[in-house]
Design a protein around this motif. Structure first.
Motif, PDB file in Angstrom:
ATOM      1  N   GLN A   7       0.795  -1.237  -0.102  1.00  0.00           N
ATOM      2  CA  GLN A   7       0.172  -0.049   0.031  1.00  0.00           C
ATOM      3  C   GLN A   7       0.947   1.119   0.042  1.00  0.00           C
ATOM      4  O   GLN A   7       1.956   1.440   0.784  1.00  0.00           O
ATOM      5  CB  GLN A   7      -0.663   0.158   1.267  1.00  0.00           C
ATOM      6  N   VAL A   9       0.935   4.859   1.157  1.00  0.00           N
ATOM      7  CA  VAL A   9       0.101   5.838   2.252  1.00  0.00           C
ATOM      8  C   VAL A   9       1.076   7.005   2.758  1.00  0.00           C
ATOM      9  O   VAL A   9       2.297   7.047   2.338  1.00  0.00           O
ATOM     10  CB  VAL A   9       0.045   5.005   3.408  1.00  0.00           C
ATOM     11  N   TRP A  15       5.284  10.376   1.430  1.00  0.00           N
ATOM     12  CA  TRP A  15       4.661   9.077   1.082  1.00  0.00           C
ATOM     13  C   TRP A  15       5.707   7.865   1.441  1.00  0.00           C
ATOM     14  O   TRP A  15       6.873   8.073   1.235  1.00  0.00           O
ATOM     15  CB  TRP A  15       4.270   9.009  -0.167  1.00  0.00           C
ATOM     16  N   TRP A  63      -9.213   3.805  -3.893  1.00  0.00           N
ATOM     17  CA  TRP A  63      -7.778   3.299  -4.207  1.00  0.00           C
ATOM     18  C   TRP A  63      -7.707   2.723  -5.665  1.00  0.00           C
ATOM     19  O   TRP A  63      -8.785   2.449  -6.182  1.00  0.00           O
ATOM     20  CB  TRP A  63      -7.610   2.067  -3.408  1.00  0.00           C
TER      21      TRP A  63
END
Length: 77
Positions: A7, A9, A15, A63
């Motif tokens: 993922q 994030v 990030w 997403w």
């Protein structure tokens, strides 16, 4: 179905990519974190398993997902 999911994030004013509860270092942009997540997945050894990348969709709505290539060589190194 993917065996593992990376993922991308928000993390520490930037990030990171995340696998399980483990975060990578911080990158300036989500795009940079995506590049590094793809690189990490390409070296991930999960037998014949698959990996998936989940990152914020363009426009900030939900997403987006992308299948990733993993190392299926069977080598333990």
């Amino acid at each position: 179905m993917a065996d593992i999911t990376y993922q991308v994030v928000p993390h520490d004013n930037g990030w990171a990519y995340k696998l399980g509860e483990t975060l990578s270092e911080t990158y300036a942009t989500a795009d940079e974190a995506i590049v590094h997540a793809k690189d990490a997945a390409s070296r991930q050894k999960i037998g014949n398993g698959d990996a998936l990348l989940a990152y914020p969709a363009p426009g900030g709505r939900g997403w987006a997902f992308q299948e990733l290539e993993t190392d299926k060589s069977g080598s333990r190194l």
